[in-house]
Design an enzyme around this catalytic site. Structure first.
Site, PDB file in Angstrom:
ATOM      1  N   ARG A   1       0.903  -1.311   0.008  1.00 33.19           N
ATOM      2  CA  ARG A   1      -0.131  -0.033  -0.088  1.00 33.19           C
ATOM      3  C   ARG A   1       0.875   1.422  -0.071  1.00 33.19           C
ATOM      4  O   ARG A   1       0.274   2.269  -0.214  1.00 33.19           O
ATOM      5  CB  ARG A   1      -0.867   0.045   1.209  1.00 33.19           C
ATOM      6  CG  ARG A   1      -2.030  -1.128   1.092  1.00 33.19           C
ATOM      7  CD  ARG A   1      -3.097  -1.131   2.373  1.00 33.19           C
ATOM      8  NE  ARG A   1      -2.429  -1.343   3.565  1.00 33.19           N
ATOM      9  CZ  ARG A   1      -2.117  -2.521   3.984  1.00 33.19           C
ATOM     10  NH1 ARG A   1      -2.521  -3.564   3.293  1.00 33.19           N
ATOM     11  NH2 ARG A   1      -1.608  -2.811   4.994  1.00 33.19           N
ATOM     12  N   CYS A   2       2.025   1.132   0.086  1.00 28.39           N
ATOM     13  CA  CYS A   2       3.056   2.295   0.353  1.00 28.39           C
ATOM     14  C   CYS A   2       3.786   2.752  -1.159  1.00 28.39           C
ATOM     15  O   CYS A   2       4.379   1.798  -1.800  1.00 28.39           O
ATOM     16  CB  CYS A   2       4.021   1.896   1.270  1.00 28.39           C
ATOM     17  SG  CYS A   2       5.544   3.180   1.292  1.00 28.39           S
ATOM     18  N   SER A   3       3.690   3.861  -1.698  1.00 30.24           N
ATOM     19  CA  SER A   3       4.132   3.931  -2.889  1.00 30.24           C
ATOM     20  C   SER A   3       5.658   3.934  -2.857  1.00 30.24           C
ATOM     21  O   SER A   3       6.615   3.431  -3.840  1.00 30.24           O
ATOM     22  CB  SER A   3       3.757   5.364  -3.450  1.00 30.24           C
ATOM     23  OG  SER A   3       4.364   6.321  -2.429  1.00 30.24           O
TER      24      SER A   3
END
Length: 122
Positions: A14-16
């Site tokens: 979920r983390c870019s």
């Protein structure tokens, strides 16, 4: 982790920044093990070893803006390495991401330079 062992990516999809590090490893054709550390948190010993290899203390890589950090008063917690590691293992969302561990280096890979250092170390 020995020099001949594959790279490990502590990853949160979920983390870019984490997705960018994963994409860089994929693009470089580097074999790695993806560890979704929120689902499979590191043990205290694993986190301690990773921090030692990174050259950081737990408070250096803690996500202090996470709601649980505020609930726990983490920013005001005495800088006791073992206590911080215990809290971060219990609440892995507090661990900065992504972390790349290779046989030669370990980095918090939040920027291109850190990712490149991990790739170049192989």
């Amino acid at each position: 982790m020995g020099d001949n062992e594959a790279t490990e990516l502590w990853h949160n999809p979920r983390c870019s920044k984490s997705r960018a590090a994963k994409a860089a490893l994929d693009e470089a054709g580097v074999p790695y093990t993806e560890r979704r550390y929120l689902d499979e948190p590191p043990t205290a010993a694993e986190l301690d070893a990773a921090l030692t290899r990174i050259g950081a203390e737990p408070w250096d890589v803690a996500r202090l803006n996470e709601p649980v950090a505020k609930e726990l008063g983490l920013a005001a917690l005495e800088h006791d390495r073992a206590r911080w590691i215990e809290v971060m293992v219990a609440h892995p969302v507090l661990i900065q991401r992504p972390i790349i561990l290779t046989g030669a280096v370990a980095v918090v890979a939040r920027d291109d330079e850190s990712v490149r250092r991990a790739l170049d170390s192989r």
